[in-house]
Every structure is written in structure tokens, then in C-alpha cells.
Design a protein around this motif. Structure first.
Motif, mmCIF file in Angstrom:
data_model
loop_
_atom_site.group_PDB
_atom_site.id
_atom_site.type_symbol
_atom_site.label_atom_id
_atom_site.label_comp_id
_atom_site.label_asym_id
_atom_site.label_seq_id
_atom_site.Cartn_x
_atom_site.Cartn_y
_atom_site.Cartn_z
ATOM 1 N N THR A 110 0.904 -1.248 0.123
ATOM 2 C CA THR A 110 0.044 -0.042 0.115
ATOM 3 C C THR A 110 0.895 1.239 -0.086
ATOM 4 O O THR A 110 0.717 2.222 -0.669
ATOM 5 C CB THR A 110 -0.907 -0.039 1.069
ATOM 6 O OG1 THR A 110 -1.799 -1.133 1.394
ATOM 7 C CG2 THR A 110 -1.667 1.246 1.290
ATOM 8 N N GLY A 111 1.869 1.306 0.881
ATOM 9 C CA GLY A 111 2.717 2.506 0.930
ATOM 10 C C GLY A 111 3.536 2.594 -0.481
ATOM 11 O O GLY A 111 3.567 3.730 -1.071
ATOM 12 N N ALA A 112 3.795 1.665 -1.170
ATOM 13 C CA ALA A 112 4.568 1.772 -2.396
ATOM 14 C C ALA A 112 3.418 2.216 -3.506
ATOM 15 O O ALA A 112 3.704 3.047 -4.253
ATOM 16 C CB ALA A 112 5.038 0.479 -2.855
ATOM 17 N N LEU A 113 2.398 1.614 -3.412
ATOM 18 C CA LEU A 113 1.037 1.966 -4.516
ATOM 19 C C LEU A 113 0.741 3.406 -4.247
ATOM 20 O O LEU A 113 0.812 4.245 -5.324
ATOM 21 C CB LEU A 113 0.072 1.138 -4.252
ATOM 22 C CG LEU A 113 -1.267 1.345 -5.247
ATOM 23 C CD1 LEU A 113 -0.600 0.789 -6.520
ATOM 24 C CD2 LEU A 113 -2.470 0.341 -4.659
ATOM 25 N N ALA A 129 7.155 2.573 0.947
ATOM 26 C CA ALA A 129 6.917 1.184 1.398
ATOM 27 C C ALA A 129 7.617 0.635 2.685
ATOM 28 O O ALA A 129 6.517 -0.217 3.319
ATOM 29 C CB ALA A 129 7.543 0.358 0.070
ATOM 30 N N LEU A 130 8.658 1.065 2.940
ATOM 31 C CA LEU A 130 9.131 0.319 4.279
ATOM 32 C C LEU A 130 8.429 1.182 5.505
ATOM 33 O O LEU A 130 8.231 0.553 6.371
ATOM 34 C CB LEU A 130 10.386 0.748 4.382
ATOM 35 C CG LEU A 130 11.531 0.019 3.430
ATOM 36 C CD1 LEU A 130 12.893 0.659 3.439
ATOM 37 C CD2 LEU A 130 11.622 -1.289 3.759
ATOM 38 N N THR A 131 7.952 2.467 5.114
ATOM 39 C CA THR A 131 7.167 2.823 6.240
ATOM 40 C C THR A 131 5.928 2.237 6.609
ATOM 41 O O THR A 131 5.292 1.924 7.493
ATOM 42 C CB THR A 131 7.095 4.323 6.122
ATOM 43 O OG1 THR A 131 8.404 5.229 5.747
ATOM 44 C CG2 THR A 131 6.439 5.198 7.146
ATOM 45 N N ALA A 134 6.064 -0.784 8.392
ATOM 46 C CA ALA A 134 6.759 -0.926 9.776
ATOM 47 C C ALA A 134 5.296 -0.406 10.334
ATOM 48 O O ALA A 134 5.252 -1.011 11.415
ATOM 49 C CB ALA A 134 7.872 0.215 9.649
ATOM 50 N N VAL A 135 4.924 0.533 9.957
ATOM 51 C CA VAL A 135 3.262 1.170 10.618
ATOM 52 C C VAL A 135 2.319 0.104 10.771
ATOM 53 O O VAL A 135 1.652 -0.321 11.925
ATOM 54 C CB VAL A 135 2.829 2.362 9.795
ATOM 55 C CG1 VAL A 135 1.558 2.763 10.604
ATOM 56 C CG2 VAL A 135 3.870 3.575 10.082
ATOM 57 N N ALA A 136 2.096 -0.746 9.578
ATOM 58 C CA ALA A 136 0.906 -1.640 10.021
ATOM 59 C C ALA A 136 1.675 -2.700 10.637
ATOM 60 O O ALA A 136 0.684 -3.477 11.375
ATOM 61 C CB ALA A 136 0.787 -2.191 8.225
ATOM 62 N N THR A 137 2.720 -3.239 10.620
ATOM 63 C CA THR A 137 3.130 -4.105 11.612
ATOM 64 C C THR A 137 3.302 -3.906 12.851
ATOM 65 O O THR A 137 2.756 -4.544 13.695
ATOM 66 C CB THR A 137 4.763 -4.646 11.075
ATOM 67 O OG1 THR A 137 4.664 -4.916 9.710
ATOM 68 C CG2 THR A 137 5.200 -5.708 12.241
#
Length: 146
Positions: A110-113, A129-131, A134-137
Motif C-alpha cells: 500500500t505504501g508503495a502504491l 513502502a518500508l514506512t 513498519a506502521v502496519a506491523t
């Protein structure tokens, strides 16, 4: 010496929305859109109301601007949430398990999209994408603690 106690509990309100489109993927995505979109719209109108009251001026132009911002924020954050919930559900269906890894992968996708749609460069897309992952996890792991 007598002591006094205060007992109480604080719990988050829970709103359940049931929508049956005939497809579980679309049900989850639409539910995420509606829930987060309504939160974003409410936040936007509360913020603008505070500014109007604090500034001491309230006009038709101010109300129109607030309404436009409310709709824009609700649609944007609702769309992001719908994409995330759909991605997480889709990853879970593909993997066949339901754990924190689905949130990580769904958040990263979702972050990448969202970053790619807003025409960011490649480095920013990877960072978003990494953020997102990380936030979702973190949100899923924090739910395990409670």
C-alpha cells in the motif's frame, strides 16, 4: 487514614459495519474505506471548526472550504485504508495464514502504491513502502499486547 480509589475503564469505541457485496475481498476493502474515511472527515471538520472558532470568523466561504476539505480528506484516507485492508486480506488468502506478516506485506504494498500514484521518485517509493510496512506491523503487534 481512609483512602479513596477510583475504578474505571477506558475502552475504545467499536463500530461494526456490515456490507455484503458478495465478495469478501470487496467487503473488507469497503469497510476499511468507510471506517477510516469517516474518521478522516470527522477529524477535518473538527480541525476546521476549531480554527473558525479560535479565529472568531465564520463565513459561507469558510464553511464551503471546510466541506470541500472534509470530503477530500475522507476520500483520500478512506481510499488508502481500503487499499491496505484489501491488500492485507488478499495476502492472507494467498498465503493461507493470518498473522502479522500479512499486515507487513499489505502495508508495504500500500505504501508503495500510494507513493507511486503521487508521482514520487524511486527512492521515495521504497521509503514509503518500508514506512507502510513498519506502521502496519507495529499496529498489529500492539494489538497483540492488549
Amino acid at each position: 487514614m481512609p483512602s479513596t480509589r477510583f475504578l474505571g475503564s477506558l475502552s475504545t469505541p467499536r463500530v461494526d459495519i456490515t456490507i455484503d457485496t458478495g465478495n469478501l475481498f470487496f467487503n473488507h476493502a469497503l469497510e476499511g474505506f468507510l471506517k477510516i474515511g469517516s474518521v478522516a472527515a470527522t477529524r477535518s471538520i473538527a480541525e476546521d471548526s476549531f480554527k473558525a472558532i479560535n479565529g472568531g470568523k465564520l463565513s459561507k466561504h469558510c464553511l464551503e472550504r471546510s466541506l470541500k476539505k472534509m470530503c477530500k480528506e475522507g476520500a483520500y484516507w478512506g481510499s488508502v485504508a481500503g487499499v491496505y485492508v484489501g491488500m492485507e486480506y488478499g495476502v492472507g488468502r494467498i498465503r493461507g495464514t493470518w498473522d502479522w506478516k500479512n499486515a507487513m506485506i499489505g502495508g508495504a504494498l500500500t505504501g508503495a502504491l500510494v507513493s507511486a500514484v503521487t508521482n514520487n521518485n524511486k527512492d521515495q517509493i521504497v521509503s514509503d513502502a518500508l514506512t507502510g510496512g513498519a506502521v502496519a506491523t507495529a499496529s498489529v503487534l500492539l494489538n497483540y499486547l492488549t
